[in-house]
Design an enzyme around this catalytic site. Structure first.
Site, PDB file in Angstrom:
ATOM      1  N   HIS A   3      -3.483   6.950   3.293  1.00  0.00           N
ATOM      2  CA  HIS A   3      -3.901   5.684   2.696  1.00  0.00           C
ATOM      3  C   HIS A   3      -5.325   5.375   3.142  1.00  0.00           C
ATOM      4  O   HIS A   3      -5.661   5.501   4.316  1.00  0.00           O
ATOM      5  CB  HIS A   3      -2.935   4.594   3.165  1.00  0.00           C
ATOM      6  CG  HIS A   3      -3.349   3.211   2.795  1.00  0.00           C
ATOM      7  ND1 HIS A   3      -3.809   2.883   1.542  1.00  0.00           N
ATOM      8  CD2 HIS A   3      -3.366   2.054   3.516  1.00  0.00           C
ATOM      9  CE1 HIS A   3      -4.087   1.584   1.512  1.00  0.00           C
ATOM     10  NE2 HIS A   3      -3.842   1.064   2.694  1.00  0.00           N
ATOM     11  N   ASN A  42     -10.141  -0.455   0.248  1.00  0.00           N
ATOM     12  CA  ASN A  42      -8.685  -0.416   0.277  1.00  0.00           C
ATOM     13  C   ASN A  42      -8.153  -0.935  -1.062  1.00  0.00           C
ATOM     14  O   ASN A  42      -8.220  -2.137  -1.329  1.00  0.00           O
ATOM     15  CB  ASN A  42      -8.191  -1.273   1.451  1.00  0.00           C
ATOM     16  CG  ASN A  42      -6.684  -1.270   1.582  1.00  0.00           C
ATOM     17  OD1 ASN A  42      -5.968  -0.776   0.700  1.00  0.00           O
ATOM     18  ND2 ASN A  42      -6.192  -1.818   2.673  1.00  0.00           N
ATOM     19  N   CYS A  94       0.814  -1.231   0.000  1.00  0.00           N
ATOM     20  CA  CYS A  94       0.000   0.000   0.000  1.00  0.00           C
ATOM     21  C   CYS A  94       0.843   1.274   0.000  1.00  0.00           C
ATOM     22  O   CYS A  94       0.318   2.363  -0.268  1.00  0.00           O
ATOM     23  CB  CYS A  94      -0.935   0.018   1.198  1.00  0.00           C
ATOM     24  SG  CYS A  94      -1.931  -1.460   1.315  1.00  0.00           S
TER      25      CYS A  94
HETATM   26  O1  UT7 Z   1      -3.767  -1.683   3.692  1.00  0.00           O
HETATM   27  C1  UT7 Z   1      -2.925  -2.175   4.696  1.00  0.00           C
HETATM   28  C2  UT7 Z   1      -3.418  -1.828   5.982  1.00  0.00           C
HETATM   29  N1  UT7 Z   1      -4.605  -2.585   6.353  1.00  0.00           N
HETATM   30  C3  UT7 Z   1      -5.331  -2.059   7.293  1.00  0.00           C
HETATM   31  O2  UT7 Z   1      -5.035  -0.991   7.704  1.00  0.00           O
HETATM   32  C4  UT7 Z   1      -6.480  -2.844   7.885  1.00  0.00           C
HETATM   33  C5  UT7 Z   1      -6.381  -2.727   9.384  1.00  0.00           C
HETATM   34  N2  UT7 Z   1      -7.437  -3.350  10.155  1.00  0.00           N
HETATM   35  C6  UT7 Z   1      -8.731  -2.959  10.081  1.00  0.00           C
HETATM   36  O3  UT7 Z   1      -9.093  -2.127   9.296  1.00  0.00           O
HETATM   37  C7  UT7 Z   1      -9.706  -3.580  11.060  1.00  0.00           C
HETATM   38  O4  UT7 Z   1      -8.984  -4.313  12.023  1.00  0.00           O
HETATM   39  C8  UT7 Z   1     -10.762  -4.490  10.392  1.00  0.00           C
HETATM   40  C9  UT7 Z   1     -11.761  -3.639   9.629  1.00  0.00           C
HETATM   41  C10 UT7 Z   1     -10.076  -5.478   9.477  1.00  0.00           C
HETATM   42  C11 UT7 Z   1     -11.536  -5.274  11.450  1.00  0.00           C
HETATM   43  O5  UT7 Z   1     -12.130  -4.402  12.404  1.00  0.00           O
HETATM   44  P1  UT7 Z   1     -12.022  -4.744  13.965  1.00  0.00           P
HETATM   45  O6  UT7 Z   1     -12.810  -3.741  14.674  1.00  0.00           O
HETATM   46  O7  UT7 Z   1     -10.545  -4.819  14.272  1.00  0.00           O
HETATM   47  O8  UT7 Z   1     -12.744  -6.133  14.065  1.00  0.00           O
HETATM   48  P2  UT7 Z   1     -12.146  -7.553  14.489  1.00  0.00           P
HETATM   49  O9  UT7 Z   1     -11.239  -8.094  13.456  1.00  0.00           O
HETATM   50  O10 UT7 Z   1     -11.604  -7.447  15.880  1.00  0.00           O
HETATM   51  O11 UT7 Z   1     -13.478  -8.429  14.511  1.00  0.00           O
HETATM   52  C12 UT7 Z   1     -14.557  -8.133  15.412  1.00  0.00           C
HETATM   53  C13 UT7 Z   1     -15.649  -9.136  15.190  1.00  0.00           C
HETATM   54  C14 UT7 Z   1     -15.168 -10.590  15.261  1.00  0.00           C
HETATM   55  O12 UT7 Z   1     -16.137 -11.342  15.926  1.00  0.00           O
HETATM   56  P3  UT7 Z   1     -15.966 -11.728  17.486  1.00  0.00           P
HETATM   57  O13 UT7 Z   1     -14.689 -12.504  17.546  1.00  0.00           O
HETATM   58  O14 UT7 Z   1     -15.890 -10.429  18.216  1.00  0.00           O
HETATM   59  O15 UT7 Z   1     -17.199 -12.533  17.759  1.00  0.00           O
HETATM   60  C15 UT7 Z   1     -15.111 -10.992  13.812  1.00  0.00           C
HETATM   61  O16 UT7 Z   1     -15.297 -12.380  13.636  1.00  0.00           O
HETATM   62  O17 UT7 Z   1     -16.242  -8.974  13.905  1.00  0.00           O
HETATM   63  C16 UT7 Z   1     -16.258 -10.239  13.227  1.00  0.00           C
HETATM   64  N3  UT7 Z   1     -16.111  -9.972  11.804  1.00  0.00           N
HETATM   65  C17 UT7 Z   1     -17.134  -9.708  10.978  1.00  0.00           C
HETATM   66  N4  UT7 Z   1     -18.471  -9.633  11.215  1.00  0.00           N
HETATM   67  C18 UT7 Z   1     -19.261  -9.318  10.156  1.00  0.00           C
HETATM   68  C19 UT7 Z   1     -14.953  -9.926  11.079  1.00  0.00           C
HETATM   69  N5  UT7 Z   1     -15.242  -9.628   9.801  1.00  0.00           N
HETATM   70  C20 UT7 Z   1     -16.585  -9.490   9.717  1.00  0.00           C
HETATM   71  C21 UT7 Z   1     -17.467  -9.180   8.662  1.00  0.00           C
HETATM   72  N6  UT7 Z   1     -18.780  -9.096   8.934  1.00  0.00           N
HETATM   73  N7  UT7 Z   1     -17.031  -8.918   7.403  1.00  0.00           N
END
Ligand code: UT7
Length: 330
Positions: free
Chosen positions: A257, A287, A114
């Site tokens: 980004h 992204n 990225c």
């Molecule tokens: O380009 C390079 C850089 N990349 C980035 O900067 C991405 C960085 N990370 C992020 O943007 C965020 O961490 C995400 C958007 C990927 C995820 O957000 P989060 O608030 O960190 O959520 P999480 O991964 O901690 O997941 C929270 C919950 C989980 O369920 P439990 O374990 O709390 O029951 C996931 O299983 O959300 C669940 N989950 C979803 N639910 C519905 C994960 N993906 C989804 C989904 N739909 N698509």
């Protein structure tokens, strides 16, 4: 003598096909509400069958050349920042060179995920220090969806495809969009496993007849990446401003980004730059990896969000890890 590099033209190209959050609800167990609240993304553009990075980079290149008022023949160097070339050999830059009919030009790829656009701009500045007469076409883009696991809801909802382009040359008193005042780059390969595609590399071979596994697609520890992204982009921006005796008060627009609205807002807050001075288009494109910064820059410039006389601070963070910042004087 050190010569200033300028951006003479900007453009971008995204595929026509659009996937909405509602469309993704049909593919994986997710919801528009989850995607919007966690990432700020509403839609993303994705390639159709047979559409490759070369198609996207060609479209972006023609627009940037038109914006610069130059014909393709003027270009001496072609740099393409990407992790998703149409083929491993030839490179994305050679494929684009051929599509533009520019036999004989210098053409090579840059791999910085990225942060690719910022790495490519620094390469262009280095070329200009050696060969000030150069006219460099910088394309930065990805077909991220070629390496997305459509069964992994934690990643597949986040990405889109696209390519941005800039024509970079030495300042010669002629028309230009912006002076590239400085670039600052960094990396940390020790954290590479937090955001990776291992499969298909020379450490994890393709074998004829063997099915490919999940590791042939983007794998990401989202929460960890989030923390590093906020910290690293904030640090590199502050460091670059300090190097020039500037503060965030001297920045008219922060253009980060576009991975996640919450990351963008957190970086703006840590830098003390209010929301109205932070450029955001992650809602439309998701992204797009290496394309994210040049698409946003092109939209900001052509949409009138940036005016002559203003200073823009670009920043990016991506797999590797890689990160960086760039100061542009319009
Ligand atoms: O380009 C390079 C850089 N990349 C980035 O900067 C991405 C960085 N990370 C992020 O943007 C965020 O961490 C995400 C958007 C990927 C995820 O957000 P989060 O608030 O960190 O959520 P999480 O991964 O901690 O997941 C929270 C919950 C989980 O369920 P439990 O374990 O709390 O029951 C996931 O299983 O959300 C669940 N989950 C979803 N639910 C519905 C994960 N993906 C989804 C989904 N739909 N698509």
């Amino acid at each position: 003598m050190k010569q200033s590099a300028v951006i003479k033209g900007l453009g971008f190209h995204v595929p026509e096909r659009i996937l909405s959050n509602k469309d993704l609800e049909q593919l994986v167990e997710t919801s528009d509400e989850w995607i919007t609240s966690r990432s700020g993304i509403k839609t993303r553009h994705v390639v159709s069958e047979g559409e490759s990075l070369t198609d996207l980079s060609h479209g972006a290149a023609l627009k940037a050349l038109d914006d610069a008022g130059l014909s393709p023949e003027a270009i001496t160097h072609i740099l393409v920042a990407t992790f998703s070339p149409e083929s491993y050999i030839p490179s994305a830059a050679c494929a684009l060179q051929d599509r533009l009919g520019l036999r004989g030009r210098v053409a090579y790829d840059i791999s910085a995920a990225c942060t690719g656009f910022l790495y490519a701009l620094e390469n262009a500045r280095a070329i200009l220090a050696l060969h000030p007469e150069s006219k460099i076409l910088v394309c930065s883009g990805d077909v991220v969806t070629s390496r997305v696991n459509w069964e992994d809801r934690a990643t597949c909802v986040l990405f889109g495809d696209g390519c941005g382009a800039a024509v970079v040359a030495a300042e010669d008193g002629g028309p230009h969009r912006a002076v590239i005042r400085d670039v600052s780059l960094a990396s940390d390969g020790a954290l590479g496993d937090l955001l990776t595609i291992r499969g298909g590399g020379s450490g994890r071979h393709y074998r004829l007849g063997e099915p490919i596994g999940e590791d042939f697609f983007v794998q990401m520890q989202g929460r960890e990446v989030f923390k590093h992204a906020v910290r690293s982009m904030t640090e590199v921006c502050n460091g670059l401003l300090e190097r020039h005796g500037l503060t965030t008060d001297d920045v008219d627009m922060l253009l980060p980004h576009q991975a996640n609205l919450r990351i963008i807002e957190a970086v703006g807050k840590k830098l003390g730059i209010p929301g109205e001075r932070v450029f955001i288009n992650v809602d439309k494109y998701g992204n797009t990896s290496a394309a994210s910064v040049p698409i946003a820059l092109s939209e900001a410039v052509h949409g009138g969000s940036v005016q002559p006389g203003q200073r823009v601070l670009l920043t990016a963070f991506g797999g590797g890890f890689t990160w960086g910042a760039c100061l542009l004087d319009f």
